[in-house]
Design an enzyme around this catalytic site. Structure first.
Site, PDB file in Angstrom:
ATOM      1  N   SER A   1       0.831  -1.205   0.000  1.00  0.00           N
ATOM      2  CA  SER A   1       0.000   0.000   0.000  1.00  0.00           C
ATOM      3  C   SER A   1       0.861   1.248   0.000  1.00  0.00           C
ATOM      4  O   SER A   1       1.958   1.270   0.584  1.00  0.00           O
ATOM      5  CB  SER A   1      -0.862  -0.024   1.265  1.00  0.00           C
ATOM      6  OG  SER A   1      -1.486   1.208   1.463  1.00  0.00           O
TER       7      SER A   1
ATOM      8  N   TYR B   1      -2.122  -1.210  10.968  1.00  0.00           N
ATOM      9  CA  TYR B   1      -2.356  -1.668   9.590  1.00  0.00           C
ATOM     10  C   TYR B   1      -1.145  -1.354   8.716  1.00  0.00           C
ATOM     11  O   TYR B   1      -0.606  -2.230   8.040  1.00  0.00           O
ATOM     12  CB  TYR B   1      -3.621  -1.004   9.015  1.00  0.00           C
ATOM     13  CG  TYR B   1      -3.758  -1.247   7.533  1.00  0.00           C
ATOM     14  CD1 TYR B   1      -4.156  -2.487   7.061  1.00  0.00           C
ATOM     15  CD2 TYR B   1      -3.426  -0.256   6.605  1.00  0.00           C
ATOM     16  CE1 TYR B   1      -4.239  -2.735   5.693  1.00  0.00           C
ATOM     17  CE2 TYR B   1      -3.514  -0.497   5.244  1.00  0.00           C
ATOM     18  CZ  TYR B   1      -3.912  -1.733   4.789  1.00  0.00           C
ATOM     19  OH  TYR B   1      -3.989  -1.974   3.446  1.00  0.00           O
TER      20      TYR B   1
ATOM     21  N   LYS C   1       1.842  -3.802   6.676  1.00  0.00           N
ATOM     22  CA  LYS C   1       2.269  -3.766   5.260  1.00  0.00           C
ATOM     23  C   LYS C   1       3.791  -3.669   5.185  1.00  0.00           C
ATOM     24  O   LYS C   1       4.436  -4.365   4.387  1.00  0.00           O
ATOM     25  CB  LYS C   1       1.611  -2.588   4.531  1.00  0.00           C
ATOM     26  CG  LYS C   1       0.105  -2.759   4.334  1.00  0.00           C
ATOM     27  CD  LYS C   1      -0.230  -3.989   3.503  1.00  0.00           C
ATOM     28  CE  LYS C   1      -1.695  -4.336   3.517  1.00  0.00           C
ATOM     29  NZ  LYS C   1      -2.024  -5.666   3.020  1.00  0.00           N
TER      30      LYS C   1
ATOM     31  N   ASN D   1      -4.994   4.659  -4.244  1.00  0.00           N
ATOM     32  CA  ASN D   1      -6.366   4.585  -3.711  1.00  0.00           C
ATOM     33  C   ASN D   1      -7.293   3.888  -4.706  1.00  0.00           C
ATOM     34  O   ASN D   1      -7.782   4.521  -5.647  1.00  0.00           O
ATOM     35  CB  ASN D   1      -6.885   5.994  -3.410  1.00  0.00           C
ATOM     36  CG  ASN D   1      -6.224   6.611  -2.192  1.00  0.00           C
ATOM     37  OD1 ASN D   1      -5.007   6.741  -2.159  1.00  0.00           O
ATOM     38  ND2 ASN D   1      -7.001   6.984  -1.199  1.00  0.00           N
TER      39      ASN D   1
ATOM     40  N   ARG E   1      -4.870  12.846  -3.746  1.00  0.00           N
ATOM     41  CA  ARG E   1      -4.603  11.409  -3.768  1.00  0.00           C
ATOM     42  C   ARG E   1      -4.532  10.941  -5.216  1.00  0.00           C
ATOM     43  O   ARG E   1      -4.967  11.630  -6.135  1.00  0.00           O
ATOM     44  CB  ARG E   1      -5.749  10.617  -3.096  1.00  0.00           C
ATOM     45  CG  ARG E   1      -5.920  10.858  -1.621  1.00  0.00           C
ATOM     46  CD  ARG E   1      -4.800  10.204  -0.805  1.00  0.00           C
ATOM     47  NE  ARG E   1      -5.005  10.361   0.625  1.00  0.00           N
ATOM     48  CZ  ARG E   1      -4.649  11.451   1.315  1.00  0.00           C
ATOM     49  NH1 ARG E   1      -4.064  12.469   0.720  1.00  0.00           N
ATOM     50  NH2 ARG E   1      -4.871  11.509   2.623  1.00  0.00           N
TER      51      ARG E   1
HETATM   52  P1  NAD Z   1     -11.385  -6.729   1.249  1.00  0.00           P
HETATM   53  O1  NAD Z   1     -11.636  -6.707   2.707  1.00  0.00           O
HETATM   54  O2  NAD Z   1     -12.515  -6.451   0.334  1.00  0.00           O
HETATM   55  O3  NAD Z   1     -10.749  -8.135   0.816  1.00  0.00           O
HETATM   56  C1  NAD Z   1      -9.918  -8.868   1.670  1.00  0.00           C
HETATM   57  C2  NAD Z   1     -10.485 -10.288   1.732  1.00  0.00           C
HETATM   58  O4  NAD Z   1      -9.636 -11.071   2.569  1.00  0.00           O
HETATM   59  C3  NAD Z   1     -11.881 -10.337   2.337  1.00  0.00           C
HETATM   60  O5  NAD Z   1     -12.734 -11.056   1.461  1.00  0.00           O
HETATM   61  C4  NAD Z   1     -11.709 -11.067   3.661  1.00  0.00           C
HETATM   62  O6  NAD Z   1     -12.821 -11.862   3.979  1.00  0.00           O
HETATM   63  C5  NAD Z   1     -10.456 -11.894   3.383  1.00  0.00           C
HETATM   64  N1  NAD Z   1      -9.667 -12.239   4.573  1.00  0.00           N
HETATM   65  C6  NAD Z   1      -9.210 -11.428   5.548  1.00  0.00           C
HETATM   66  N2  NAD Z   1      -8.509 -12.140   6.433  1.00  0.00           N
HETATM   67  C7  NAD Z   1      -8.508 -13.427   6.009  1.00  0.00           C
HETATM   68  C8  NAD Z   1      -7.951 -14.640   6.490  1.00  0.00           C
HETATM   69  N3  NAD Z   1      -7.266 -14.684   7.624  1.00  0.00           N
HETATM   70  N4  NAD Z   1      -8.158 -15.770   5.780  1.00  0.00           N
HETATM   71  C9  NAD Z   1      -8.877 -15.769   4.641  1.00  0.00           C
HETATM   72  N5  NAD Z   1      -9.424 -14.645   4.122  1.00  0.00           N
HETATM   73  C10 NAD Z   1      -9.240 -13.494   4.812  1.00  0.00           C
HETATM   74  O7  NAD Z   1     -10.176  -5.722   0.990  1.00  0.00           O
HETATM   75  P2  NAD Z   1      -9.556  -5.234  -0.395  1.00  0.00           P
HETATM   76  O8  NAD Z   1      -9.815  -3.784  -0.524  1.00  0.00           O
HETATM   77  O9  NAD Z   1      -9.926  -6.139  -1.499  1.00  0.00           O
HETATM   78  O10 NAD Z   1      -8.012  -5.390  -0.053  1.00  0.00           O
HETATM   79  C11 NAD Z   1      -7.255  -6.503  -0.479  1.00  0.00           C
HETATM   80  C12 NAD Z   1      -5.814  -6.319  -0.049  1.00  0.00           C
HETATM   81  O11 NAD Z   1      -5.302  -5.108  -0.595  1.00  0.00           O
HETATM   82  C13 NAD Z   1      -5.618  -6.217   1.464  1.00  0.00           C
HETATM   83  O12 NAD Z   1      -4.413  -6.861   1.790  1.00  0.00           O
HETATM   84  C14 NAD Z   1      -5.487  -4.726   1.695  1.00  0.00           C
HETATM   85  O13 NAD Z   1      -4.747  -4.435   2.844  1.00  0.00           O
HETATM   86  C15 NAD Z   1      -4.746  -4.306   0.428  1.00  0.00           C
HETATM   87  N6  NAD Z   1      -4.928  -2.898   0.089  1.00  0.00           N
HETATM   88  C16 NAD Z   1      -6.188  -2.400  -0.045  1.00  0.00           C
HETATM   89  C17 NAD Z   1      -6.356  -1.047  -0.369  1.00  0.00           C
HETATM   90  C18 NAD Z   1      -7.723  -0.457  -0.472  1.00  0.00           C
HETATM   91  O14 NAD Z   1      -7.845   0.779  -0.352  1.00  0.00           O
HETATM   92  N7  NAD Z   1      -8.768  -1.225  -0.717  1.00  0.00           N
HETATM   93  C19 NAD Z   1      -5.226  -0.240  -0.569  1.00  0.00           C
HETATM   94  C20 NAD Z   1      -3.956  -0.804  -0.439  1.00  0.00           C
HETATM   95  C21 NAD Z   1      -3.812  -2.143  -0.100  1.00  0.00           C
HETATM   96  C1  WQD Z   2      -9.149   9.822   0.643  1.00  0.00           C
HETATM   97  C2  WQD Z   2      -9.306  11.318   0.828  1.00  0.00           C
HETATM   98  C3  WQD Z   2      -9.678  11.984   3.115  1.00  0.00           C
HETATM   99  C4  WQD Z   2     -13.582  10.130   3.597  1.00  0.00           C
HETATM  100  C5  WQD Z   2      -6.776   4.821   2.916  1.00  0.00           C
HETATM  101  C6  WQD Z   2      -5.755   4.095   3.732  1.00  0.00           C
HETATM  102  C7  WQD Z   2      -4.650   3.589   2.849  1.00  0.00           C
HETATM  103  C8  WQD Z   2      -5.201   2.756   1.702  1.00  0.00           C
HETATM  104  C9  WQD Z   2      -6.308   3.465   0.983  1.00  0.00           C
HETATM  105  C10 WQD Z   2      -5.155   0.476   2.368  1.00  0.00           C
HETATM  106  C11 WQD Z   2      -8.586  11.837   2.062  1.00  0.00           C
HETATM  107  C12 WQD Z   2     -10.878  12.320   2.250  1.00  0.00           C
HETATM  108  C13 WQD Z   2     -12.386  10.559   3.079  1.00  0.00           C
HETATM  109  C14 WQD Z   2     -14.598  11.084   3.872  1.00  0.00           C
HETATM  110  C15 WQD Z   2     -13.133  12.823   3.082  1.00  0.00           C
HETATM  111  N1  WQD Z   2      -5.772   1.536   2.178  1.00  0.00           N
HETATM  112  N2  WQD Z   2     -12.154  11.880   2.830  1.00  0.00           N
HETATM  113  N3  WQD Z   2     -14.331  12.403   3.590  1.00  0.00           N
HETATM  114  O1  WQD Z   2      -6.955   7.844   3.686  1.00  0.00           O
HETATM  115  O2  WQD Z   2      -6.044   8.202   1.354  1.00  0.00           O
HETATM  116  O3  WQD Z   2      -6.142   5.927   2.284  1.00  0.00           O
HETATM  117  O4  WQD Z   2      -7.294   3.928   1.917  1.00  0.00           O
HETATM  118  O5  WQD Z   2      -3.979   0.249   2.263  1.00  0.00           O
HETATM  119  O6  WQD Z   2      -3.807   2.843   3.669  1.00  0.00           O
HETATM  120  O7  WQD Z   2      -5.234   4.988   4.707  1.00  0.00           O
HETATM  121  O8  WQD Z   2      -8.233   7.032   1.641  1.00  0.00           O
HETATM  122  O9  WQD Z   2     -10.558   7.095   0.884  1.00  0.00           O
HETATM  123  O10 WQD Z   2     -10.080   7.291   3.362  1.00  0.00           O
HETATM  124  O11 WQD Z   2      -9.487   9.170   1.874  1.00  0.00           O
HETATM  125  O12 WQD Z   2     -12.949  14.026   2.864  1.00  0.00           O
HETATM  126  O13 WQD Z   2     -15.675  10.765   4.374  1.00  0.00           O
HETATM  127  O14 WQD Z   2     -10.704  11.595   1.062  1.00  0.00           O
HETATM  128  O15 WQD Z   2      -9.432  13.024   4.026  1.00  0.00           O
HETATM  129  O16 WQD Z   2      -8.080  13.097   1.735  1.00  0.00           O
HETATM  130  P1  WQD Z   2      -6.799   7.352   2.311  1.00  0.00           P
HETATM  131  P2  WQD Z   2      -9.669   7.576   1.966  1.00  0.00           P
END
Ligand code: NAD
Ligand code: WQD
Length: 340
Positions: free
Chosen positions: A126, A151, A155, A181, A233
């Protein structure tokens, strides 16, 4: 012979879209998920979109014995490991929940890959690892900042575990993708993001506000030293992001990878403000969104966006879907979920 990829966490948001793109690219897919943050609709959606009866195993990746049975049963050489908890605020309130799930599930994958002689792993990292960057856009060589949440720390720790494991075990090849994002949904509107409870992320909050589930979007801060005062972002379309995983698997399975452990930023390279995102959403979907300015959110960085040249040049991948289309798809998905 078709190559098979194990997608852990494949019932979730990014995993389900990635499963679809892997199948479109000719891979077979096995999904493993414990449904802790998803339900069967993600897998069903993948099956409907692709017409393939993708195997799904309900399993907790932290349960090594149960997870080992997936390795014993299916003949895959590559794993994409999505399974993790991802709510930043919750991880601050309950860090052990995050360390236990995100680290244990990941270490089990690495162990089992060695035990069952499987070779390629893609890890979901991330942009959070960059914290508040000193220089923008961030490259893969930009320093990682001390994590401000459990969290974020998981990572960084998993990246380090991967680096050390690849260095020590010759059989492993790994790619860490640092997502910016992720937003939007599949063009079919059959899969998308399903946040539980009140959404923490911007786009699900916007779509739920437009659907009338939430009263009003709070824009967290209009007094940042940016052009319009709101944060910047790099919003990456979910289908584009899914395709980056296919490119990573292609690279490892074809033997193109020059290093055994590689890191890529996965973003668009474009900074978008909160207000720009809100106004684009309103324009492309032809609606007015109830929103107000609220105080800054604790822990937010002012600006972060990706230098994507490495992914463009080395991985041969680039973000293609225009923001307009992504935000249309986010709204179509919300309407589908709410039956509007
Ligand atoms: P999500 O929660 O939709 O998907 C994650 C899935 O993993 C879920 O279906 C959950 O049930 C499953 N899971 C969690 N723990 C588990 C376990 N112990 N065993 C089996 N399954 C398990 O989230 P996502 O947005 O699809 O994110 C996927 C990956 O990407 C995660 O590692 C997350 O940290 C990473 N990531 C997400 C974002 C984001 O903004 N969505 C950004 C950067 C990184
Ligand atoms: C985006 C922008 C908020 C909600 C997070 C995690 C990051 C990654 C992605 C997993 C920011 C603004 C948000 C709202 C707002 N996930 N905002 N009103 O914080 O950039 O990243 O998700 O790895 O680790 O931290 O994403 O979508 O929460 O926010 O104004 O109700 O929207 O301040 O500027 P963020 P976000």
């Amino acid at each position: 012979m078709k190559k098979t990829v194990l997608v852990s966490g494949g019932a979730g948001y990014i995993g389900s879209h990635t499963a679809v793109e892997l199948i479109a690219a000719g891979y077979d897919v096995v999904i493993a998920d414990n449904l802790s943050n998803s339900d069967c609709s993600g897998v069903e959606g993948v099956r409907r979109i692709t017409g393939v009866e993708v195997p799904f195993v309900e399993v907790d990746c932290c349960d090594k014995e149960a997870f080992a049975r997936v390795f014993a049963q299916y003949d895959f050489d590559s794993v994409i490991h999505f399974a993790a908890f991802k709510a930043v605020g919750e991880s601050v309130a309950d860090p052990m929940k995050y360390y236990r799930n995100n680290l244990l599930s990941f270490m089990n994958v690495v162990d089992l890959m060695r035990e069952y002689d499987r070779h390629n792993i893609v890890f979901s990292s991330s942009a959070t690892v960059y914290g508040e960057p000193d220089e923008l856009p961030v490259t893969e060589l930009s320093p990682r900042k001390p994590a401000t949440s459990a969290y974020g720390n998981t990572k960084q720790m998993c990246e380090d575990i991967l680096r050390d494991s690849v260095a020590a075990y010759d059989s492993l090849r790994a790619i860490a993708l640092r997502y910016f994002n992720p937003i939007g949904a599949h063009p079919s509107a059959l899969i998308g993001e399903l946040p539980r409870g009140v959404p923490q992320n911007l786009v699900p909050y916007i779509t739920q506000t437009a659907a009338g589930v939430r009263e009003c979007l709070s824009v967290f801060g209009d007094d940042y030293p940016t052009e319009d005062g709101s944060c910047l972002r790099d919003y990456i379309d979910i289908v584009d992001l899914a395709r980056a995983h296919v490119a990573a698997i292609d690279r490892m399975t074809s033997g193109d990878a020059t290093e055994r452990y590689e890191i890529f930023n996965v973003g668009t390279g474009r900074a978008v403000s909160v207000f720009e995102l809100v106004h684009t959403f309103e324009r492309v979907n032809n609606l007015a969104l109830n929103h107000k300015v609220a105080p800054r959110r604790a822990g937010d960085v002012m600006a972060v966006w990706a230098d994507t040249r490495r992914a463009n040049e080395v991985l041969g991948w680039r973000a293609e879907r225009p923001l307009d289309e992504t935000l249309r798809s986010a709204w179509e998905w919300e309407k589908y979920v709410r039956k509007l």
